[in-house]
Design a protein around this motif. Structure first.
Motif, PDB file in Angstrom:
ATOM      1  N   THR A 146      38.549 112.324 -29.115  1.00  0.00           N
ATOM      2  CA  THR A 146      37.685 111.420 -29.885  1.00  0.00           C
ATOM      3  C   THR A 146      36.313 111.323 -29.224  1.00  0.00           C
ATOM      4  O   THR A 146      35.268 111.347 -29.891  1.00  0.00           O
ATOM      5  N   GLN A 147      36.309 111.228 -27.903  1.00  0.00           N
ATOM      6  CA  GLN A 147      35.031 111.138 -27.181  1.00  0.00           C
ATOM      7  C   GLN A 147      34.227 112.424 -27.362  1.00  0.00           C
ATOM      8  O   GLN A 147      33.001 112.395 -27.547  1.00  0.00           O
ATOM      9  N   MET A 148      34.923 113.563 -27.346  1.00  0.00           N
ATOM     10  CA  MET A 148      34.252 114.852 -27.552  1.00  0.00           C
ATOM     11  C   MET A 148      33.619 114.901 -28.952  1.00  0.00           C
ATOM     12  O   MET A 148      32.487 115.356 -29.120  1.00  0.00           O
ATOM     13  N   SER A 149      34.368 114.400 -29.957  1.00  0.00           N
ATOM     14  CA  SER A 149      33.838 114.413 -31.332  1.00  0.00           C
ATOM     15  C   SER A 149      32.531 113.629 -31.416  1.00  0.00           C
ATOM     16  O   SER A 149      31.586 114.051 -32.095  1.00  0.00           O
ATOM     17  N   LEU A 150      32.495 112.491 -30.726  1.00  0.00           N
ATOM     18  CA  LEU A 150      31.259 111.699 -30.737  1.00  0.00           C
ATOM     19  C   LEU A 150      30.087 112.543 -30.238  1.00  0.00           C
ATOM     20  O   LEU A 150      29.021 112.563 -30.856  1.00  0.00           O
ATOM     21  N   LEU A 151      30.312 113.247 -29.126  1.00  0.00           N
ATOM     22  CA  LEU A 151      29.229 114.028 -28.517  1.00  0.00           C
ATOM     23  C   LEU A 151      28.800 115.181 -29.419  1.00  0.00           C
ATOM     24  O   LEU A 151      27.621 115.337 -29.726  1.00  0.00           O
ATOM     25  N   VAL A 152      29.776 115.993 -29.845  1.00  0.00           N
ATOM     26  CA  VAL A 152      29.375 117.205 -30.588  1.00  0.00           C
ATOM     27  C   VAL A 152      28.823 116.873 -31.977  1.00  0.00           C
ATOM     28  O   VAL A 152      27.877 117.510 -32.436  1.00  0.00           O
ATOM     29  N   ASN A 153      29.387 115.851 -32.615  1.00  0.00           N
ATOM     30  CA  ASN A 153      28.909 115.531 -33.964  1.00  0.00           C
ATOM     31  C   ASN A 153      27.544 114.859 -33.961  1.00  0.00           C
ATOM     32  O   ASN A 153      26.904 114.746 -35.001  1.00  0.00           O
ATOM     33  N   SER A 154      27.103 114.415 -32.790  1.00  0.00           N
ATOM     34  CA  SER A 154      25.817 113.721 -32.722  1.00  0.00           C
ATOM     35  C   SER A 154      24.642 114.687 -32.917  1.00  0.00           C
ATOM     36  O   SER A 154      23.544 114.256 -33.235  1.00  0.00           O
ATOM     37  N   VAL A 155      24.860 115.985 -32.696  1.00  0.00           N
ATOM     38  CA  VAL A 155      23.723 116.926 -32.737  1.00  0.00           C
ATOM     39  C   VAL A 155      23.840 118.001 -33.826  1.00  0.00           C
ATOM     40  O   VAL A 155      23.084 118.961 -33.845  1.00  0.00           O
ATOM     41  N   GLY A 156      24.813 117.860 -34.713  1.00  0.00           N
ATOM     42  CA  GLY A 156      24.924 118.852 -35.783  1.00  0.00           C
ATOM     43  C   GLY A 156      26.364 119.208 -36.069  1.00  0.00           C
ATOM     44  O   GLY A 156      27.248 118.357 -36.001  1.00  0.00           O
ATOM     45  N   LYS A 157      26.592 120.492 -36.344  1.00  0.00           N
ATOM     46  CA  LYS A 157      27.941 120.955 -36.652  1.00  0.00           C
ATOM     47  C   LYS A 157      28.593 121.495 -35.386  1.00  0.00           C
ATOM     48  O   LYS A 157      27.896 121.847 -34.432  1.00  0.00           O
ATOM     49  N   ALA A 158      29.952 121.588 -35.398  1.00  0.00           N
ATOM     50  CA  ALA A 158      30.631 122.011 -34.167  1.00  0.00           C
ATOM     51  C   ALA A 158      31.869 122.828 -34.504  1.00  0.00           C
ATOM     52  O   ALA A 158      32.486 122.646 -35.550  1.00  0.00           O
ATOM     53  N   GLN A 159      32.191 123.731 -33.592  1.00  0.00           N
ATOM     54  CA  GLN A 159      33.353 124.610 -33.771  1.00  0.00           C
ATOM     55  C   GLN A 159      34.191 124.593 -32.495  1.00  0.00           C
ATOM     56  O   GLN A 159      33.686 124.915 -31.418  1.00  0.00           O
ATOM     57  N   LEU A 160      35.478 124.221 -32.636  1.00  0.00           N
ATOM     58  CA  LEU A 160      36.399 124.272 -31.495  1.00  0.00           C
ATOM     59  C   LEU A 160      36.754 125.734 -31.221  1.00  0.00           C
ATOM     60  O   LEU A 160      37.101 126.477 -32.140  1.00  0.00           O
TER      61      LEU A 160
END
Ligand SMILES: NC(=O)c1ccc[n+]([C@@H]2O[C@H](COP(=O)([O-])OP(=O)(O)OC[C@H]3O[C@@H](n4cnc5c(N)ncnc54)[C@H](OP(=O)(O)O)[C@@H]3O)[C@@H](O)[C@H]2O)c1
Length: 267
Positions: A146-160
């Protein structure tokens, strides 16, 4: 679940992009944001004024109060900082955004069972349009995700991704914007040589790139789009022939391979 507090070690461009993104998108989901750097108090004052972050002269002053630590300093500083950090960490989730530094690098230098992650954003994080790659170490829980989602979603799109994927793909998502900018610079230079002002050249080429990106975003394949523009035997085909004969595709492949090789060699 309690809202996390986050410490950024490093206060440069990428730290600012993530802090700005968090400030915009998730202020209500974060308790406190602390920031430290090595030697530039002015920079910390700017971030405090813009985003209300708490600044500390040395990261160790904030460490007991945070849940997440973002390592936002250059890759070559990681060895030194991790050597010090391992004596302070107490269950914090440690995330690096450095090129070439994966979870296995962090795990090898931190106490066993430390929860770690790696985000590889790109320069468009500054405008909220990064495509960020991310991955975790072995000891993460749902809370860390959940904490990771906050970080990555703050700057755009993200791919695990897997750690190895990020090593391989950083050249494409992280470095290739520079290749694209070189292409854009070349077009602008040529447009100027044709007698158009720099300002107009930049505007025309930028709009062309944005339009082309929108066509891709609409889901069309680059191959179809290229063929749509290219009448067989026509003017565009003549230009493409020059690029092909000059080894354009091969050069791009070589640039990706060289970028990955250098990134690996840094660590
Ligand atoms: N910019 C990008 O497009 C991009 C993309 C993907 C990943 N990254 C990664 O993001 C990280 C930061 O890049 P950046 O572009 O933000 O760099 P930057 O603008 O040069 O900022 C680097 C920051 O790290 C701080 N720092 C350096 N050594 C330190 C130390 N020993 N302790 C505490 N702070 C220290 C610097 O503080 P002082 O100014 O006080 O020295 C500065 O605030 C790098 O690891 C890079 O690989 C950047």
């Amino acid at each position: 679940m309690k809202n996390p507090s986050i410490l950024f070690i490093g206060a440069g461009r990428m730290a600012e992009a993530i802090i700005a993104g968090l400030h915009k998108t998730s202020r209500d989901q974060i308790e406190k944001v602390y920031v430290s750097n090595r030697s530039n108090p002015k920079r910390l004052q700017i971030l405090a004024a813009k985003f209300g972050v708490i600044t500390v002269q040395h990261w160790s002053e904030a460490i007991q109060d945070v849940d997440v630590i973002v390592l936002a300093m250059p890759p070559e500083q990681h060895e030194t900082i991790l050597e010090q950090l391992k004596n302070y960490v107490d269950n914090q989730f440690i995330v690096t955004i450095a090129a070439g530094i994966g979870p296995s690098f962090l795990e090898a230098r931190l106490p066993s069972n430390s929860a770690v992650g790696w985000i590889m954003p790109n320069t468009a994080a500054e405008v909220g349009h990064s495509i960020s790659l991310y991955t975790y170490g072995k000891a993460v829980t749902e809370r860390h995700k959940t904490q990771m989602s906050l970080l990555v979603n703050s700057v755009g799109k993200a791919q695990l991704c897997t750690e190895q994927d990020i090593h391989n793909l950083t050249a494409v998502t992280g470095s290739a914007p520079a290749f694209l900018y070189l292409f854009v610079e070349s077009l602008i230079d040529m447009t100027e040589k044709l007698g158009v002002t720099k300002e107009t050249s930049q505007k025309l080429v930028t709009e062309m790139v944005i339009g082309s990106a929108e066509m891709l975003k609409a889901g069309k394949s680059p191959e179809d789009l290229r063929e749509q523009v290219t009448t067989p035997g026509g003017a565009t085909a003549e230009g493409l022939k020059i690029l092909s004969n000059g080894g354009f595709q091969h050069l791009i492949q070589e640039a990706i391979v060289a970028t990955n090789k250098k990134a690996k060699g840094n660590n």
